[in-house]
Design a protein around this motif. Structure first.
Motif, PDB file in Angstrom:
ATOM      1  N   ASN A   1      13.598 -15.067   5.735  1.00 52.38           N
ATOM      2  CA  ASN A   1      15.139 -14.829   5.630  1.00 52.38           C
ATOM      3  C   ASN A   1      15.145 -14.022   4.311  1.00 52.38           C
ATOM      4  O   ASN A   1      16.179 -13.808   3.575  1.00 52.38           O
ATOM      5  N   GLU A   2      14.254 -13.061   3.822  1.00 55.11           N
ATOM      6  CA  GLU A   2      14.211 -11.881   2.788  1.00 55.11           C
ATOM      7  C   GLU A   2      14.808 -10.833   3.531  1.00 55.11           C
ATOM      8  O   GLU A   2      14.584 -10.445   4.851  1.00 55.11           O
ATOM      9  N   VAL A   3      15.411 -10.161   2.646  1.00 57.77           N
ATOM     10  CA  VAL A   3      16.068  -8.879   3.285  1.00 57.77           C
ATOM     11  C   VAL A   3      15.383  -7.700   2.874  1.00 57.77           C
ATOM     12  O   VAL A   3      14.611  -7.417   1.953  1.00 57.77           O
ATOM     13  N   TRP A   4      15.375  -6.568   3.851  1.00 59.18           N
ATOM     14  CA  TRP A   4      14.940  -5.365   3.676  1.00 59.18           C
ATOM     15  C   TRP A   4      15.375  -4.503   2.656  1.00 59.18           C
ATOM     16  O   TRP A   4      16.731  -4.423   3.170  1.00 59.18           O
ATOM     17  N   TRP A   5      15.241  -3.989   1.668  1.00 62.38           N
ATOM     18  CA  TRP A   5      15.874  -3.514   0.597  1.00 62.38           C
ATOM     19  C   TRP A   5      15.266  -2.271   0.301  1.00 62.38           C
ATOM     20  O   TRP A   5      14.133  -1.944  -0.070  1.00 62.38           O
ATOM     21  N   GLY A   6      15.895  -1.023   0.617  1.00 59.65           N
ATOM     22  CA  GLY A   6      15.606   0.368   0.444  1.00 59.65           C
ATOM     23  C   GLY A   6      16.002   1.073  -0.633  1.00 59.65           C
ATOM     24  O   GLY A   6      17.136   1.077  -1.242  1.00 59.65           O
ATOM     25  N   LYS A   7      15.050   1.643  -1.537  1.00 54.34           N
ATOM     26  CA  LYS A   7      15.534   2.597  -2.719  1.00 54.34           C
ATOM     27  C   LYS A   7      16.050   4.089  -2.271  1.00 54.34           C
ATOM     28  O   LYS A   7      15.002   4.459  -1.541  1.00 54.34           O
ATOM     29  N   ARG A   8      17.166   4.272  -2.532  1.00 54.00           N
ATOM     30  CA  ARG A   8      17.381   5.712  -2.198  1.00 54.00           C
ATOM     31  C   ARG A   8      16.543   7.107  -2.729  1.00 54.00           C
ATOM     32  O   ARG A   8      16.231   6.780  -4.060  1.00 54.00           O
ATOM     33  N   VAL A   9      16.249   7.821  -2.041  1.00 56.00           N
ATOM     34  CA  VAL A   9      15.405   9.099  -2.493  1.00 56.00           C
ATOM     35  C   VAL A   9      16.034   9.592  -3.838  1.00 56.00           C
ATOM     36  O   VAL A   9      17.300   9.875  -3.905  1.00 56.00           O
TER      37      VAL A   9
ATOM     38  N   THR B   1      12.227  11.314   9.527  1.00 57.68           N
ATOM     39  CA  THR B   1      13.251  12.552   9.456  1.00 57.68           C
ATOM     40  C   THR B   1      12.584  13.579   8.507  1.00 57.68           C
ATOM     41  O   THR B   1      11.864  13.117   7.472  1.00 57.68           O
ATOM     42  N   GLU B   2      13.096  14.898   8.403  1.00 58.80           N
ATOM     43  CA  GLU B   2      12.881  15.840   7.452  1.00 58.80           C
ATOM     44  C   GLU B   2      13.683  15.389   6.326  1.00 58.80           C
ATOM     45  O   GLU B   2      13.163  15.740   5.145  1.00 58.80           O
ATOM     46  N   HIS B   3      14.742  14.756   6.113  1.00 55.22           N
ATOM     47  CA  HIS B   3      15.402  14.441   5.236  1.00 55.22           C
ATOM     48  C   HIS B   3      15.580  12.825   4.887  1.00 55.22           C
ATOM     49  O   HIS B   3      16.563  12.188   5.472  1.00 55.22           O
ATOM     50  N   PRO B   4      14.570  12.037   4.479  1.00 52.16           N
ATOM     51  CA  PRO B   4      14.747  10.678   4.385  1.00 52.16           C
ATOM     52  C   PRO B   4      15.476  10.289   3.462  1.00 52.16           C
ATOM     53  O   PRO B   4      15.952  10.666   2.575  1.00 52.16           O
TER      54      PRO B   4
END
Length: 194
Positions: free
Chosen positions: A20-28, A116-119
């Motif tokens: 139950n941990e969440v996927w956490w993304g760091k913006r480019v 994608t080309e712009h992650p």
């Protein structure tokens, strides 16, 4: 595509693992973290948009996840004027989102941030379900809190959110399910300097 009130239809994705941990993304090229999200294209359902955004931003396909739940209704946030392009000011107000809770059934190595080309993201990690709101851009914090709270009912171990007290770090945190609603929490919070 805006609705009559100036909100763009959008989906948000809370992806959880077996703990139950969440996927956490760091913006480019930024120091902010967020969940995957994106606009709903004309003719798409929210579910179709969610799968498209999941693949574009995280590199996961439908076979890598299982839908656990979704918000009952749209959650809205307004975008401050200085973030809005000049040519759409006055028309565009913000986003309205349907949030999905997904369980990852694939492997961590299935994640591909370069689809994608712009992650959107240049790093990611698993984080406790109640993520720290202070690393989320301010105008999205309330929607994150409401989405996490509403979708927490679908978790295998129910969690509750206790709003942070003044002068404490802005964290969404889990409380003990056995505590009665009127009983004070014995939970300790981390000091701001940790």
């Amino acid at each position: 595509m805006l609705d009559r009130e100036g909100f763009r239809p959008n989906v948000g994705i809370i992806l959880i693992n077996t703990r139950n941990e969440v996927w956490w993304g760091k913006r480019v090229r930024e120091h902010s973290w967020q969940f995957p999200q994106g606009g709903i294209k004309f003719g798409e359902t929210p579910e179709q948009a969610m799968y498209r955004e999941l693949e574009e931003e995280v590199g996961l396909r439908a076979e890598h996840v299982k839908i656990i739940g979704r918000t009952r209704d749209w959650l809205r946030y307004e975008v401050p004027d200085h973030f809005i392009k000049r040519e759409i000011r006055g028309h565009y107000k913000g986003q309205k989102q349907i949030w999905f809770l997904l369980r990852m059934v694939g492997r961590d190595c299935d994640v591909n941030l370069r689809m994608t080309e712009h992650p959107e993201f240049d790093a990611w990690r698993w984080h406790d379900y109640w993520v720290p709101l202070d690393v989320v851009i301010e105008f999205k914090r309330d929607v994150y809190q409401r989405a996490l709270q509403e979708l927490s009912r679908f978790l295998s171990r129910p969690t509750q959110h206790v709003p942070p007290q003044h002068n404490t770090a802005r964290y969404l945190r889990q409380t003990h399910a056995s505590r009665k609603p009127d009983e004070p929490s014995t939970e300790k919070t981390k000091p701001d300097n940790e």
